[in-house]
Design a protein around this motif. Structure first.
Motif, PDB file in Angstrom:
ATOM      1  N   GLU A 151      15.588  63.554  16.232  1.00 29.26           N
ATOM      2  CA  GLU A 151      14.398  64.407  16.291  1.00 29.26           C
ATOM      3  C   GLU A 151      13.301  63.777  17.141  1.00 29.26           C
ATOM      4  O   GLU A 151      12.734  64.417  18.034  1.00 29.26           O
ATOM      5  CB  GLU A 151      13.880  64.650  14.877  1.00 29.26           C
ATOM      6  CG  GLU A 151      12.750  65.652  14.799  1.00 29.26           C
ATOM      7  CD  GLU A 151      13.201  67.049  15.167  1.00 29.26           C
ATOM      8  OE1 GLU A 151      12.538  67.675  16.013  1.00 29.26           O
ATOM      9  OE2 GLU A 151      14.221  67.498  14.635  1.00 29.26           O
ATOM     10  N   PHE A 152      12.999  62.494  16.878  1.00 27.71           N
ATOM     11  CA  PHE A 152      11.893  61.846  17.577  1.00 27.71           C
ATOM     12  C   PHE A 152      12.317  61.221  18.903  1.00 27.71           C
ATOM     13  O   PHE A 152      11.552  60.471  19.507  1.00 27.71           O
ATOM     14  CB  PHE A 152      11.222  60.827  16.662  1.00 27.71           C
ATOM     15  CG  PHE A 152      10.475  61.464  15.525  1.00 27.71           C
ATOM     16  CD1 PHE A 152       9.295  62.150  15.751  1.00 27.71           C
ATOM     17  CD2 PHE A 152      10.975  61.427  14.236  1.00 27.71           C
ATOM     18  CE1 PHE A 152       8.614  62.769  14.716  1.00 27.71           C
ATOM     19  CE2 PHE A 152      10.305  62.036  13.184  1.00 27.71           C
ATOM     20  CZ  PHE A 152       9.120  62.715  13.425  1.00 27.71           C
ATOM     21  N   SER A 153      13.539  61.549  19.338  1.00 25.44           N
ATOM     22  CA  SER A 153      13.910  61.239  20.722  1.00 25.44           C
ATOM     23  C   SER A 153      13.368  62.311  21.659  1.00 25.44           C
ATOM     24  O   SER A 153      13.490  62.193  22.876  1.00 25.44           O
ATOM     25  CB  SER A 153      15.436  61.166  20.857  1.00 25.44           C
ATOM     26  OG  SER A 153      16.019  62.452  20.689  1.00 25.44           O
ATOM     27  N   ASN A 184       7.205  66.950  14.659  1.00 26.00           N
ATOM     28  CA  ASN A 184       7.480  66.622  16.056  1.00 26.00           C
ATOM     29  C   ASN A 184       6.881  67.663  16.992  1.00 26.00           C
ATOM     30  O   ASN A 184       6.258  67.337  18.006  1.00 26.00           O
ATOM     31  CB  ASN A 184       8.993  66.524  16.270  1.00 26.00           C
ATOM     32  CG  ASN A 184       9.346  65.931  17.620  1.00 26.00           C
ATOM     33  OD1 ASN A 184       8.546  65.256  18.257  1.00 26.00           O
ATOM     34  ND2 ASN A 184      10.562  66.182  18.062  1.00 26.00           N
ATOM     35  N   SER A 185       7.072  68.937  16.640  1.00 25.92           N
ATOM     36  CA  SER A 185       6.559  70.011  17.484  1.00 25.92           C
ATOM     37  C   SER A 185       5.034  69.979  17.572  1.00 25.92           C
ATOM     38  O   SER A 185       4.454  70.144  18.650  1.00 25.92           O
ATOM     39  CB  SER A 185       7.036  71.362  16.934  1.00 25.92           C
ATOM     40  OG  SER A 185       6.600  72.421  17.744  1.00 25.92           O
ATOM     41  N   ALA A 192      11.049  57.339  24.097  1.00 26.48           N
ATOM     42  CA  ALA A 192      11.926  56.292  24.637  1.00 26.48           C
ATOM     43  C   ALA A 192      12.069  55.136  23.651  1.00 26.48           C
ATOM     44  O   ALA A 192      13.164  54.579  23.477  1.00 26.48           O
ATOM     45  CB  ALA A 192      11.377  55.784  25.971  1.00 26.48           C
ATOM     46  N   GLY A 193      10.971  54.769  23.000  1.00 25.46           N
ATOM     47  CA  GLY A 193      11.027  53.699  22.005  1.00 25.46           C
ATOM     48  C   GLY A 193      11.931  54.052  20.835  1.00 25.46           C
ATOM     49  O   GLY A 193      12.692  53.208  20.335  1.00 25.46           O
ATOM     50  N   VAL A 194      11.874  55.309  20.408  1.00 29.59           N
ATOM     51  CA  VAL A 194      12.748  55.760  19.317  1.00 29.59           C
ATOM     52  C   VAL A 194      14.212  55.693  19.749  1.00 29.59           C
ATOM     53  O   VAL A 194      15.088  55.280  18.977  1.00 29.59           O
ATOM     54  CB  VAL A 194      12.371  57.194  18.889  1.00 29.59           C
ATOM     55  CG1 VAL A 194      13.384  57.737  17.885  1.00 29.59           C
ATOM     56  CG2 VAL A 194      10.971  57.220  18.291  1.00 29.59           C
ATOM     57  N   CYS A 195      14.492  56.080  20.993  1.00 27.05           N
ATOM     58  CA  CYS A 195      15.868  56.016  21.506  1.00 27.05           C
ATOM     59  C   CYS A 195      16.379  54.576  21.537  1.00 27.05           C
ATOM     60  O   CYS A 195      17.564  54.322  21.265  1.00 27.05           O
ATOM     61  CB  CYS A 195      15.945  56.623  22.903  1.00 27.05           C
ATOM     62  SG  CYS A 195      15.735  58.412  22.946  1.00 27.05           S
TER      63      CYS A 195
END
Length: 458
Positions: A265-267, A403-404, A424-427
């Protein structure tokens, strides 16, 4: 003769049933993609509903879908054991159809939000029901492939909206999207019910009949039926939620599924999908936002096909980690471009935004976007699927809404590059999560998966 032999010796019913069930997440993908071509119209001076939405109202229209998923997941938890996965998917088709009519003919913001909320109800019902159904009808050696086929169908929902949405009218798009819940309801009428559900209801004969139909053979049906009965016998218990949370297998499954969903989700997947055209307008790319959206959607298809080939060969862990790593690199490039925009002349590299977003979509579609849903069907046993599916759906709606809304808020306050770098950090965290926390389920029966969760090593 060739086709008769092929069907007699194949498991085509599993593939056809997966395609039928796949129209549920297809509609979910259409719902999440719908804001991309629609919000620019609704916020313009020529709004198709006769009212120009503010950016705050538009963000609520986009986010209300995820608010609806929360009560939808509660309905799913209450009805799964009563109706079964097949019956629940049939019920969801009606719930998913009605809001498209409301949205298509809406003449006010509250009606738009109500339509999106009811869409969320239907999506919440199907969110974990679809992977549960597919995992329970699938043979062990093709379970991963069937899961990716369902994800590929899901992708087509977004592709449809991105490809058609910018070029047809507002009402026409909603009417087109409204066709697919009808297809879901009709096609599931001909799909077999899960043998696991039938066994839980004491319908041994029906379960064996469906199993023979799914496997296209009666030679191994008694052995498989025995394994299913043994799995149900071992899983059978009447425990409260607190007692389930104290069970190591359930607790670990829940943490893995919610962790994978958080990373997915947070990606940035849903936020970027919903605001794709807006992002491309800000990027000042040489390509039109409409064409960029079409490219962004179409590249998902080959990525999904590749994933379907590799997921039962490489396994779930490497597919998730490779997907997260590639998405991380792409988002770093996207964020850097937006950070430098206005500071230096970027005309020579105006291709970077669409290139990075395209690579991002390819890599996310390879595993990050669909594996959390599939793990829901694999990791929870027959006793905990109802509770686990409810918690997963509830959590998905909550983080989807956050997220939205946060994407819009952070982008307005600190720039779109900040959102890209956070994603990017979440990924990057997702790479480690895939390698060290996701259990490998490749080629295992559902009973074997529970045994592996009980051990200290995979």
């Amino acid at each position: 003769m060739f086709l008769q032999a092929l069907f007699r010796n194949s498991r085509y019913v599993q593939y056809l049933s997966t395609i039928a069930a796949g129209f549920a997440p297809f509609t979910f993908a259409a719902c999440t993609a719908w804001p991309s071509p629609s919000l620019p119209l609704l916020t313009s001076s020529n709004s198709p509903i006769g009212i120009t939405l503010s950016h705050e109202e538009a963000s609520w229209v986009a986010a209300s879908l995820f608010l609806g998923i929360i009560p939808g997941s509660i309905i799913q938890g209450l009805l799964l054991d009563k109706l079964g996965p097949k019956g629940l998917l049939q019920l969801s088709s009606a719930v998913l159809f009605v809001p498209w009519i409301m949205i298509g003919f809406a003449d006010s913001v509250p009606l738009l939000i109500a339509g999106r909320f009811i869409s969320g109800l239907g999506c919440g019902i199907t969110l974990s029901t679809t992977p549960i159904y597919i995992c329970e009808i699938a043979s062990n050696d093709i379970r991963g492939k069937l899961g990716v086929i369902a994800a590929l169908i899901t992708t087509c929902g977004g592709v449809l909206v991105f490809s058609v949405g910018p070029f047809v009218g507002y009402t026409a798009l909603t009417m087109i999207c409204g066709i697919f819940p009808i297809i879901l309801g009709v096609s599931m009428t001909f799909a077999p019910e899960s043998p696991y559900y039938l066994l839980k209801k004491g319908r041994q004969t029906d379960a064996r009949t469906n199993l023979v139909r799914l496997c296209a053979s009666s030679s191994n049906s008694d052995r498989i039926l025995g394994e299913m009965n043994e799995t149900l016998r071992r899983d059978k218990a009447d425990r409260s939620l607190i007692e389930l949370l104290l069970t190591p297998n359930f607790r670990r499954s829940l943490l893995v599924v919610l962790g994978a969903k958080s990373i997915s989700e947070f990606s940035g997947g849903y936020a970027i999908t919903a605001y794709m055209q807006t992002i491309m307008e800000v990027s000042q790319s040489n390509l039109s936002p409409q064409l960029s959206s079409v490219i962004y959607s179409l590249v998902q298809i080959p990525a999904m096909i590749l994933s379907s080939i590799l997921i039962d060969r490489l396994g779930r862990k490497p597919v998730f980690s490779i997907s997260a790593f590639g998405a991380c690199v792409s988002l770093l490039g996207e964020g850097t471009y937006f950070y430098l925009q206005g500071k230096v002349n970027l005309e020579a590299v105006a291709f970077i935004p669409i290139t990075c977003l395209t690579l991002y979509r390819v890599l996310v579609s390879f595993g990050l976007s669909h594996l959390p849903y599939f793990l829901t069907g694999e990791l929870f046993n027959t006793e905990t699927k109802k509770v686990g599916g409810f918690i997963f759906g509830f959590y998905s709606g909550l983080v989807g809404f956050l997220n939205s809304k946060l994407f819009s808020t952070i982008t307005s306050a600190w720039g779109i590059y900040t959102s890209c770098w956070i994603f990017a950090g979440v990924c990057a965290v997702g790479v480690l999560f895939g390698l060290f926390f996701i259990p490998e389920t490749k080629g295992k029966t559902l009973g074997d998966i529970q045994n592996s969760l009980s051990s200290t090593k995979e």
